[in-house]
Design a protein around this motif. Sequence first.
Motif, mmCIF file in Angstrom:
data_model
loop_
_atom_site.group_PDB
_atom_site.id
_atom_site.type_symbol
_atom_site.label_atom_id
_atom_site.label_comp_id
_atom_site.label_asym_id
_atom_site.label_seq_id
_atom_site.Cartn_x
_atom_site.Cartn_y
_atom_site.Cartn_z
ATOM 1 N N PRO A 283 0.824 -1.200 0.000
ATOM 2 C CA PRO A 283 0.000 0.000 0.000
ATOM 3 C C PRO A 283 0.855 1.246 0.000
ATOM 4 O O PRO A 283 1.948 1.267 0.544
ATOM 5 C CB PRO A 283 -0.806 -0.125 1.303
ATOM 6 N N ILE A 284 0.338 2.303 -0.616
ATOM 7 C CA ILE A 284 1.048 3.572 -0.647
ATOM 8 C C ILE A 284 0.882 4.261 0.693
ATOM 9 O O ILE A 284 -0.219 4.383 1.212
ATOM 10 C CB ILE A 284 0.504 4.465 -1.772
ATOM 11 N N LEU A 285 1.980 4.721 1.268
ATOM 12 C CA LEU A 285 1.939 5.392 2.553
ATOM 13 C C LEU A 285 1.647 6.868 2.375
ATOM 14 O O LEU A 285 1.536 7.369 1.265
ATOM 15 C CB LEU A 285 3.291 5.203 3.252
ATOM 16 N N GLY A 286 1.497 7.561 3.507
ATOM 17 C CA GLY A 286 1.329 9.002 3.461
ATOM 18 C C GLY A 286 2.582 9.679 2.944
ATOM 19 O O GLY A 286 3.636 9.069 2.834
ATOM 20 N N GLY A 287 2.453 10.987 2.652
ATOM 21 C CA GLY A 287 3.538 11.711 2.012
ATOM 22 C C GLY A 287 4.858 11.609 2.743
ATOM 23 O O GLY A 287 5.873 11.231 2.161
ATOM 24 N N LYS A 288 4.891 11.945 4.043
ATOM 25 C CA LYS A 288 6.146 11.922 4.781
ATOM 26 C C LYS A 288 6.664 10.504 4.943
ATOM 27 O O LYS A 288 7.865 10.249 4.830
ATOM 28 C CB LYS A 288 5.964 12.566 6.158
ATOM 29 N N GLN A 289 5.760 9.566 5.205
ATOM 30 C CA GLN A 289 6.194 8.174 5.341
ATOM 31 C C GLN A 289 6.825 7.656 4.058
ATOM 32 O O GLN A 289 7.807 6.922 4.095
ATOM 33 C CB GLN A 289 4.993 7.294 5.713
ATOM 34 N N ALA A 290 6.248 8.043 2.924
ATOM 35 C CA ALA A 290 6.791 7.591 1.637
ATOM 36 C C ALA A 290 8.177 8.161 1.415
ATOM 37 O O ALA A 290 9.066 7.479 0.892
ATOM 38 C CB ALA A 290 5.853 7.994 0.503
ATOM 39 N N ILE A 291 8.398 9.420 1.800
ATOM 40 C CA ILE A 291 9.729 10.019 1.685
ATOM 41 C C ILE A 291 10.698 9.316 2.621
ATOM 42 O O ILE A 291 11.863 9.048 2.271
ATOM 43 C CB ILE A 291 9.677 11.525 2.018
ATOM 44 N N ASP A 292 10.241 8.977 3.839
ATOM 45 C CA ASP A 292 11.111 8.328 4.819
ATOM 46 C C ASP A 292 11.578 6.954 4.355
ATOM 47 O O ASP A 292 12.609 6.445 4.834
ATOM 48 C CB ASP A 292 10.393 8.208 6.163
ATOM 49 N N ARG A 293 10.828 6.324 3.446
ATOM 50 C CA ARG A 293 11.234 5.009 2.943
ATOM 51 C C ARG A 293 12.438 5.115 2.012
ATOM 52 O O ARG A 293 13.043 4.102 1.683
ATOM 53 C CB ARG A 293 10.065 4.339 2.223
ATOM 54 N N LEU A 294 12.749 6.317 1.569
ATOM 55 C CA LEU A 294 13.981 6.536 0.802
ATOM 56 C C LEU A 294 15.099 6.723 1.817
ATOM 57 O O LEU A 294 15.437 7.843 2.215
ATOM 58 C CB LEU A 294 13.834 7.760 -0.100
ATOM 59 N N VAL A 295 15.654 5.616 2.266
ATOM 60 C CA VAL A 295 16.559 5.620 3.420
ATOM 61 C C VAL A 295 17.941 6.133 3.030
ATOM 62 O O VAL A 295 18.538 5.677 2.050
ATOM 63 C CB VAL A 295 16.672 4.201 4.020
ATOM 64 N N GLY A 296 18.437 7.060 3.817
ATOM 65 C CA GLY A 296 19.784 7.586 3.605
ATOM 66 C C GLY A 296 19.789 9.100 3.648
ATOM 67 O O GLY A 296 18.751 9.753 3.455
ATOM 68 N N ASN A 297 20.966 9.645 3.902
ATOM 69 C CA ASN A 297 21.093 11.100 3.990
ATOM 70 C C ASN A 297 22.282 11.601 3.173
ATOM 71 O O ASN A 297 22.820 12.672 3.442
ATOM 72 C CB ASN A 297 21.235 11.528 5.457
ATOM 73 N N SER A 298 22.699 10.836 2.183
ATOM 74 C CA SER A 298 23.780 11.276 1.306
ATOM 75 C C SER A 298 23.300 12.457 0.477
ATOM 76 O O SER A 298 22.094 12.682 0.308
ATOM 77 C CB SER A 298 24.219 10.131 0.391
ATOM 78 N N SER A 299 24.240 13.218 -0.059
ATOM 79 C CA SER A 299 23.868 14.399 -0.845
ATOM 80 C C SER A 299 23.024 14.013 -2.056
ATOM 81 O O SER A 299 22.063 14.700 -2.407
ATOM 82 C CB SER A 299 25.132 15.154 -1.282
ATOM 83 N N GLY A 300 23.382 12.878 -2.709
ATOM 84 C CA GLY A 300 22.628 12.441 -3.879
ATOM 85 C C GLY A 300 21.192 12.097 -3.551
ATOM 86 O O GLY A 300 20.264 12.469 -4.271
ATOM 87 N N LEU A 301 20.984 11.398 -2.424
ATOM 88 C CA LEU A 301 19.624 11.012 -2.057
ATOM 89 C C LEU A 301 18.836 12.205 -1.534
ATOM 90 O O LEU A 301 17.618 12.295 -1.742
ATOM 91 C CB LEU A 301 19.658 9.896 -1.013
ATOM 92 N N ARG A 302 19.513 13.139 -0.875
ATOM 93 C CA ARG A 302 18.816 14.345 -0.416
ATOM 94 C C ARG A 302 18.269 15.127 -1.610
ATOM 95 O O ARG A 302 17.149 15.650 -1.560
ATOM 96 C CB ARG A 302 19.759 15.240 0.395
ATOM 97 N N LEU A 303 19.039 15.193 -2.689
ATOM 98 C CA LEU A 303 18.565 15.879 -3.891
ATOM 99 C C LEU A 303 17.332 15.188 -4.470
ATOM 100 O O LEU A 303 16.399 15.849 -4.936
ATOM 101 C CB LEU A 303 19.677 15.925 -4.944
#
Length: 492
Positions: free
Chosen positions: A151-171
């Motif tokens: 199932p599709i999560l809410g907006g913030k939850q969906a963003i949080d599933r993109l795990v990591g804080n590297s510059s490339g992923l932040r972009l």
Amino acid sequence: MTSTHLPTTTRILVVDDEPDLRTLYELTLLRAGYQVETAENVMDAQQQLAAHRFDVLITDMRLPDGLGLTLIQQLKAEKRKERCIVITAYGSAENAVESLKAGAFDYLTKPVDLKQFRSVVASAVRDTSTPAPAGSQPPDAAGRPGSPDTPILGGKQAIDRLVGNSSGLRLVKERVVKVARSMAPVLVNGESGTGKELVAQALHANSHRAEGPWVAVNCSAIPEALLEAEFFGSKKGSFTGSTQDRDGFFQAAAGGTLFLDEIGDLPLAMQSKLLRAIQERRVRPLGATQELAVDVRIVSATHKNLAEEVKAGRFRQDLYYRLNVIEIAIPPLRDRREDLPALCNALLDRIAHDSGMPTPVLPASVLSQLAQDPLHGNVRELENLLHRAVALCDEDELQIETSTPSPLAHEPAFAHSGGGTLDSEPNAIPSDLQGHLDNQEREILIQALQETGFNRTAAAARLGISLRQMRYRIARLNIDAPQGGENSDDPF
């Protein structure tokens, strides 16, 4: 110029130089309960925009004293909140793309379908007044090829599933949030296993369409003969075995998002039909005589370099430009290794939860080992490595078997039937040529599968063949390969 005063706070400015059309749009909006102002040219519209604030601007592209695009660019420069809807002439795909790139919320094609007109305006109004839902789970096309299981999560939850804080992923995350609320088509580029479907889901979850359907389609998994019926639907009796009317992916995604995964694998004939459906927002079900208006947002993804595919004549240039209004490129895992600790923790939590066991400890030495691994299969390969480590773990700490050179190039590792072994003398003429060639092909396929974490999509890409060809060869050569999640870029 006309003005109305209804008991509503929603104000809409309609700009069109044709009096009949201007009146039609105005009456349609009045019946829906909106306050409406009208203008017949760019100058008149600019005066009203200077004097008043609106929720939505609806403008024809071509006006007597300029382009409606000028108004959109002006609002964007002034950082105004008005959502802009552009009305373009039939077949003017370039104008539609240009307006979306300039910041338009959506576009309509003449002759305007009033039902679609009302729907697009309602979406624009909602987008100005309400944030993205925090936890909606829109329906999918249950039982259809390519429909998601997650199932599709809410907006913030969906963003949080993109795990990591590297510059490339932040972009990537920043771009998702920025473009999610537009109707502009998005092309997600990235190697297999990088999480393209996760990004597409995040786009949907953060859009004004989050409460609508999410329909995911793996374009490489549908037989060519069924593509048109699957995409556009079919009428009863339109082909052998068609016993009832059936909606296609476009109808199933109405009011929501249609995700076209591995768009680069579509044959050219289907690319032409898809292009027209996207440009005109109309589809004709197989066996039907009339076209149907459809209201979907298109997000597509591919691991291929579509610009190179266009040069090679395997992908239509006009479709490429139509899909690539906004591009989001996901960096491979090897370019963001600082995300490995967070990714490993998230994956191990998920694996342990699914297995009903405590989350195992990942030693620093293992993290260092993973950091040196090429991880050609990206996040999906990392997940497969951790899955195997958890399954084989005898103690609290995990041990990882990374993609080090293996004996696969010389000795098949999976069970198979038929054929003989390679002659020990490399230059010997085989007595069974077909068996000899089959064994060579089998060994190459097995090696590619292991080096990509048993992911068939990634292995096919490494070998320069399609997923359909990969499946055929695995079946023909009786390769007993573990499943590696061939149809999804969701590493979680």
